[in-house]
Design an enzyme around this catalytic site. Sequence first.
Site, PDB file in Angstrom:
ATOM      1  N   HIS A 467      18.584  79.356  29.386  1.00 26.67           N
ATOM      2  CA  HIS A 467      18.973  77.758  29.479  1.00 26.67           C
ATOM      3  C   HIS A 467      20.043  77.451  30.036  1.00 26.67           C
ATOM      4  O   HIS A 467      21.208  77.154  29.546  1.00 26.67           O
ATOM      5  CB  HIS A 467      18.979  77.358  27.948  1.00 26.67           C
ATOM      6  CG  HIS A 467      18.785  75.940  27.564  1.00 26.67           C
ATOM      7  ND1 HIS A 467      17.932  75.153  27.334  1.00 26.67           N
ATOM      8  CD2 HIS A 467      20.081  74.950  27.555  1.00 26.67           C
ATOM      9  CE1 HIS A 467      18.059  73.770  27.172  1.00 26.67           C
ATOM     10  NE2 HIS A 467      19.510  73.689  27.578  1.00 26.67           N
ATOM     11  N   ASP A 514      12.644  84.960  24.795  1.00 29.38           N
ATOM     12  CA  ASP A 514      13.323  84.506  26.093  1.00 29.38           C
ATOM     13  C   ASP A 514      12.598  83.337  26.676  1.00 29.38           C
ATOM     14  O   ASP A 514      11.765  83.309  27.437  1.00 29.38           O
ATOM     15  CB  ASP A 514      13.065  85.727  26.907  1.00 29.38           C
ATOM     16  CG  ASP A 514      13.859  85.608  28.054  1.00 29.38           C
ATOM     17  OD1 ASP A 514      14.694  84.774  28.373  1.00 29.38           O
ATOM     18  OD2 ASP A 514      13.894  86.446  29.207  1.00 29.38           O
ATOM     19  N   GLU A 523      20.886  79.708  25.432  1.00 29.56           N
ATOM     20  CA  GLU A 523      21.889  79.131  26.086  1.00 29.56           C
ATOM     21  C   GLU A 523      23.271  79.708  25.888  1.00 29.56           C
ATOM     22  O   GLU A 523      23.547  80.110  24.833  1.00 29.56           O
ATOM     23  CB  GLU A 523      22.005  77.495  25.777  1.00 29.56           C
ATOM     24  CG  GLU A 523      23.101  76.655  26.297  1.00 29.56           C
ATOM     25  CD  GLU A 523      23.336  75.499  25.779  1.00 29.56           C
ATOM     26  OE1 GLU A 523      24.054  74.541  26.575  1.00 29.56           O
ATOM     27  OE2 GLU A 523      22.800  74.963  24.802  1.00 29.56           O
TER      28      GLU A 523
END
Length: 571
Positions: A467, A514, A523
């Site tokens: 992310h 994932d 993230e």
Amino acid sequence: MIRELEMQEMDWTALANPSEEMQRSWLLQSTTLKMKTYVQKKKTYAWTLAFIGVLVVIAFTMMTIRALTHLDHYQQQPPETYSIALHTGLKFFNSQRSGRLPEENNVTWRGDSCIQDGKYPGSSYPHLSGGYYDGGNAIKSNFKMSFAMTMLSWSVIEYHSKYQQLGELIHVEGIIKWGTDYFLNTFDSSADTIHDMVFQVGHEGTERYCWIRPEDIDYQRHADICFSECPDLAAEMAAALASASIVFSKNVAYSQKLIHVAKCKNILYSYMTYSSMNTHTSSSWDELLWGGVWLYYATGDVSFLDRVTTLALADPSGVFSRDSGVFSWNTKLAGAQLLLTRLRLFLSPGYPSEEVLRKFYNQIGNVMCSYLPSFNKFNRTKGGLIQLNHGDPQPLQYAANAAFLAALYSDYLDASDTPGWSCGPNFYLTYVLRDFSRSQIDYILGKNPQNMSYVVGFGERYPKRVHHRGASIPKNRKESCKGGWKWRESSKENPNVIEGAMVAGPDGHDGFHDVRTNSNYTEPTLTGNAGLIAALVALSGQKDNLDKNGIFSAIPPLFPVAPPPPAPWTP
């Protein structure tokens, strides 16, 4: 009847005048009886002592066995594993740089970005280019950035020689200086008194809505300004500047500049008096303690030590009881406790600091106990990951920070010739702390039920859909805010590999997805990676490479004041 007859037939007159032979027999019988009694008592005493000795030996043996067998079967990684991961992990910070990038940045898919930060009508701070993006978006949070820089500085101060041996000292110092140079532009660094500073650049809503590369940002990015009501930010940044001044002590001019502004930051958080701590404990107490400790180490000014060891400051009124032992960008107590324990172990300043320093020494011991599985304060996943954030998302950053504290405390004890520490009736050797630290870092590096490294670019299998705006969009594609959504929503792997990024991590059941759209899994953050780097350098190489005295370079010789005499006795 027989006994009565025998007594009747006895010559009682003979007893009234016993013969000399009879008297000698009586004396012999008495002496023999006394000797038998004495020998019997001596045997009983000896057996009692032996029994007590056996009990002591059994108890000591049980304690020793507990200490020696705790985590005894943990399979350690080769030391070079942590060194390799360290090389990889430091690359993440190059990917997070904002502003005009240096030539040595070496991230091919990154370029200059947000060089207009602060340049808008009415701006008080027009030079906000630089610094680091906090995570997958383009927000620059000075509070989180300060913590990340402090963690990196702390690791360099403690393990300077390790960084040097690994060839990463110049690199990590450059990372820290990139942050501190930016901090100097977020307030009036030429002033003796500071009344306001930049808190954050970039608004949450805008930065999460616009999924574009930082290099392509063309909208105005306003800065949030914090005034004298933000002692937590001032103390956190004071910690970052003070710790960095120790790192750059050989660059005298730069180091002194950092110290000067760090002390000016103290003006901001001195508005909060220590007598009124109970009204502010939930937000600033730990930052004030954390910042004060670093100011003392950087300046040697005993007034800072007096402040942080004031009993009023040392009493958080139970606010942090739930998070005791949790060390993060938002909770600094455990870090401050360990720093103050370091002072007691190596310098022993004595009166009047000893009472509070002993309190923190005991508290950090309890923190280390809480990390052990047998104490059940924190849950663990079946795979062994400690749940320091009580099952909330993004657990890895907390585990990495705890791993650093445990490994560092182990090194403190070894360097001070202390074999271990006690948890109630049990005594644990220092290597138990390092085993805990290794278990958490090894989990992060791939020793987990997913058989996945949570550090991008390390190992054979790691997250591919991180992310992260910059990593998810090809370098040559310029998108609009909404146009970039297709890259965020895509199930394809990121076109750019963000090496060294430690992602948020698995859920409370060791599960991991994932998926780029779920930041709770994928993230990475600046603060999380700083803790990872600190833990990795602590575990790499030989454990006897702690720089024992570097952190004390500014502290003059301590001559403890004699305690006051006791009050006169009155009947």
